[in-house]
Design an enzyme around this catalytic site. Sequence first.
Site, PDB file in Angstrom:
ATOM      1  N   ASN A  45       2.492  13.242   4.251  1.00 48.80           N
ATOM      2  CA  ASN A  45       2.216  12.797   5.631  1.00 48.80           C
ATOM      3  C   ASN A  45       3.551  12.444   6.284  1.00 48.80           C
ATOM      4  O   ASN A  45       4.616  12.519   5.646  1.00 48.80           O
ATOM      5  CB  ASN A  45       1.251  11.600   5.644  1.00 48.80           C
ATOM      6  CG  ASN A  45       0.698  11.327   7.041  1.00 48.80           C
ATOM      7  OD1 ASN A  45       0.223  12.249   7.710  1.00 48.80           O
ATOM      8  ND2 ASN A  45       0.759  10.088   7.498  1.00 48.80           N
ATOM      9  N   LYS A  46       3.493  12.065   7.543  1.00 49.55           N
ATOM     10  CA  LYS A  46       4.696  11.780   8.328  1.00 49.55           C
ATOM     11  C   LYS A  46       5.680  10.887   7.572  1.00 49.55           C
ATOM     12  O   LYS A  46       5.278   9.910   6.925  1.00 49.55           O
ATOM     13  CB  LYS A  46       4.254  11.110   9.636  1.00 49.55           C
ATOM     14  CG  LYS A  46       5.357  10.689  10.571  1.00 49.55           C
ATOM     15  CD  LYS A  46       6.303  11.815  10.939  1.00 49.55           C
ATOM     16  CE  LYS A  46       5.574  13.034  11.474  1.00 49.55           C
ATOM     17  NZ  LYS A  46       6.449  14.232  11.567  1.00 49.55           N
TER      18      LYS A  46
ATOM     19  N   ARG B 244       5.137  25.834  11.230  1.00 54.06           N
ATOM     20  CA  ARG B 244       5.415  24.525  10.591  1.00 54.06           C
ATOM     21  C   ARG B 244       4.928  24.642   9.153  1.00 54.06           C
ATOM     22  O   ARG B 244       3.762  24.967   8.913  1.00 54.06           O
ATOM     23  CB  ARG B 244       4.719  23.382  11.330  1.00 54.06           C
ATOM     24  CG  ARG B 244       5.313  23.161  12.737  1.00 54.06           C
ATOM     25  CD  ARG B 244       4.921  21.824  13.310  1.00 54.06           C
ATOM     26  NE  ARG B 244       5.615  20.712  12.680  1.00 54.06           N
ATOM     27  CZ  ARG B 244       5.243  19.445  12.844  1.00 54.06           C
ATOM     28  NH1 ARG B 244       4.199  19.143  13.601  1.00 54.06           N
ATOM     29  NH2 ARG B 244       5.910  18.477  12.263  1.00 54.06           N
TER      30      ARG B 244
ATOM     31  N   GLN C  46       5.409   9.176  17.376  1.00 52.62           N
ATOM     32  CA  GLN C  46       3.999   9.510  17.573  1.00 52.62           C
ATOM     33  C   GLN C  46       3.110   8.263  17.611  1.00 52.62           C
ATOM     34  O   GLN C  46       2.078   8.255  18.277  1.00 52.62           O
ATOM     35  CB  GLN C  46       3.511  10.454  16.461  1.00 52.62           C
ATOM     36  CG  GLN C  46       4.076  11.860  16.522  1.00 52.62           C
ATOM     37  CD  GLN C  46       5.348  12.016  15.717  1.00 52.62           C
ATOM     38  OE1 GLN C  46       6.112  11.074  15.532  1.00 52.62           O
ATOM     39  NE2 GLN C  46       5.606  13.215  15.234  1.00 52.62           N
TER      40      GLN C  46
ATOM     41  N   ARG D  25       0.437  19.089  17.928  1.00 56.42           N
ATOM     42  CA  ARG D  25       0.878  18.646  16.595  1.00 56.42           C
ATOM     43  C   ARG D  25      -0.274  17.916  15.922  1.00 56.42           C
ATOM     44  O   ARG D  25      -1.307  17.665  16.526  1.00 56.42           O
ATOM     45  CB  ARG D  25       2.162  17.814  16.649  1.00 56.42           C
ATOM     46  CG  ARG D  25       2.434  16.966  17.825  1.00 56.42           C
ATOM     47  CD  ARG D  25       1.690  15.670  17.971  1.00 56.42           C
ATOM     48  NE  ARG D  25       1.541  14.944  16.746  1.00 56.42           N
ATOM     49  CZ  ARG D  25       0.501  14.186  16.462  1.00 56.42           C
ATOM     50  NH1 ARG D  25      -0.495  14.050  17.336  1.00 56.42           N
ATOM     51  NH2 ARG D  25       0.408  13.548  15.319  1.00 56.42           N
ATOM     52  N   GLY D  26      -0.042  17.564  14.646  1.00 56.07           N
ATOM     53  CA  GLY D  26      -1.135  17.017  13.843  1.00 56.07           C
ATOM     54  C   GLY D  26      -1.780  18.188  13.102  1.00 56.07           C
ATOM     55  O   GLY D  26      -2.073  19.240  13.706  1.00 56.07           O
ATOM     56  N   ALA D  27      -1.981  18.009  11.786  1.00 48.19           N
ATOM     57  CA  ALA D  27      -2.372  19.146  10.947  1.00 48.19           C
ATOM     58  C   ALA D  27      -3.611  19.900  11.453  1.00 48.19           C
ATOM     59  O   ALA D  27      -3.565  21.128  11.635  1.00 48.19           O
ATOM     60  CB  ALA D  27      -2.559  18.656   9.506  1.00 48.19           C
TER      61      ALA D  27
ATOM     62  N   ASP E 178      -0.972  15.809   5.841  1.00 48.90           N
ATOM     63  CA  ASP E 178      -0.705  17.205   6.211  1.00 48.90           C
ATOM     64  C   ASP E 178      -1.045  18.176   5.091  1.00 48.90           C
ATOM     65  O   ASP E 178      -1.299  19.352   5.322  1.00 48.90           O
ATOM     66  CB  ASP E 178       0.752  17.378   6.618  1.00 48.90           C
ATOM     67  CG  ASP E 178       0.963  16.830   8.015  1.00 48.90           C
ATOM     68  OD1 ASP E 178       1.050  15.603   8.157  1.00 48.90           O
ATOM     69  OD2 ASP E 178       0.962  17.629   8.965  1.00 48.90           O
TER      70      ASP E 178
HETATM   71  O1  MRU Z   1       4.822  15.952  12.953  1.00 53.37           O
HETATM   72  P1  MRU Z   1       3.410  15.668  13.334  1.00 53.37           P
HETATM   73  O2  MRU Z   1       3.282  14.819  14.559  1.00 53.37           O
HETATM   74  O3  MRU Z   1       2.584  16.938  13.417  1.00 53.37           O
HETATM   75  O4  MRU Z   1       2.849  14.822  12.107  1.00 53.37           O
HETATM   76  C1  MRU Z   1       1.485  14.494  12.092  1.00 53.37           C
HETATM   77  C2  MRU Z   1       1.084  13.672  10.932  1.00 53.37           C
HETATM   78  O5  MRU Z   1       1.859  13.346  10.060  1.00 53.37           O
HETATM   79  C3  MRU Z   1      -0.369  13.338  10.842  1.00 53.37           C
HETATM   80  O6  MRU Z   1      -0.565  12.110  10.203  1.00 53.37           O
HETATM   81  C4  MRU Z   1      -1.094  14.434  10.031  1.00 53.37           C
HETATM   82  O7  MRU Z   1      -0.786  15.690  10.539  1.00 53.37           O
HETATM   83  C5  MRU Z   1      -2.552  14.243  10.059  1.00 53.37           C
HETATM   84  S1  MRU Z   1      -3.234  14.587  11.651  1.00 53.37           S
HETATM   85  C6  MRU Z   1      -4.884  14.327  11.624  1.00 53.37           C
END
Ligand code: MRU
Length: 331
Positions: A234-235, A84, A183, A51-53, A224
Amino acid sequence: MAMPPTVSWQGDAHTGVLVIIEQTLLPAELELLELTDLEGVIDAIVRLAVRGAPAIGVAGAYGCVIALRSGLGAEGLERLANARPTAVNLRWAVERVKAAAEGNAVKALAEARRIHASDEDTCRRIGQHGAALIRDGMGLLTHCNAGALATAGMGTALAPMYVAHANGVQFHVFADETRPLMQGARLTSFELSEQGIDVTVISDGMAASVMRAGKVQLVITGADRIAANGDAANKIGTYGVAVAAKHHGIPFYVAAPRSTFDAALATGGGIPIEERAESELRRLGATQLVPDRAKVFNPAFDITPAELIAGLITEDGVFSPAQIRAWLAGK
Ligand code: MRU
């Protein structure tokens, strides 16, 4: 502890495997997961095992190799790109590999490796530019995890912290736990403390009062997807952090590679927001938290409007949302 890479490819295009850290088990267990079929890659992305963009972009790029060598063409790649919807990096990476590969898995692997290497370099550069914002004695706050576990390098929001720490700057980090999938509590505190960075986990609801107590001088989060006007997805919970930071006069920065910018979307209102299973809120492991008769709403991301963002930390420098708007208008 030496951390294995978050995402890697082992072997050639025909028999190689995609290896990821199984992030749903962290911090209790550090296990690697080998993926050899497209369904497994999509499932790992959907479950947030990876996970994470930027990390899902790199995993998606390697997933294209698996799809093409398995004879799954455009339809397979489309399903992968849609695994996603919010992080633009996934579709960006799949489209890039698709165009370079011309249906050939060997060419696909070469392009995926280029995306991987460039993400590592991008993170390093984001770290160097962002580190200039961090000074001795500061308290920082971050939300979710935008570190090494979210990229193929040292992270985006956490990269400036790693560079500042390596330069001997003394600072403290507050990590929001990040409901509902934790996270911040599970991943950010894990990777920062492994690297010797002073980190305290707080519940999401505490962020504003920690700011009011004067303990936070800088907020850095990841993103994201960033629209052409600088609005950033973002999250879920990031927007509230930005509102609280504005109220307390604390600069709120977003760190992201240029692959996270989506010039095709005029404002954040056009960014698709992933809605996840209600079980993530309704239950905690085997324990029911919310009664069956009550509804739950579980969007995974929110939009922080550009006017709340002091600056965007990219691989090419730190820019105001207005400068980013001018750059994207010229694309
Ligand atoms: O749902 P996730 O854990 O993939 O969400 C991740 C985030 O919101 C991060 O802040 C974002 O993807 C940036 S990662 C460098």
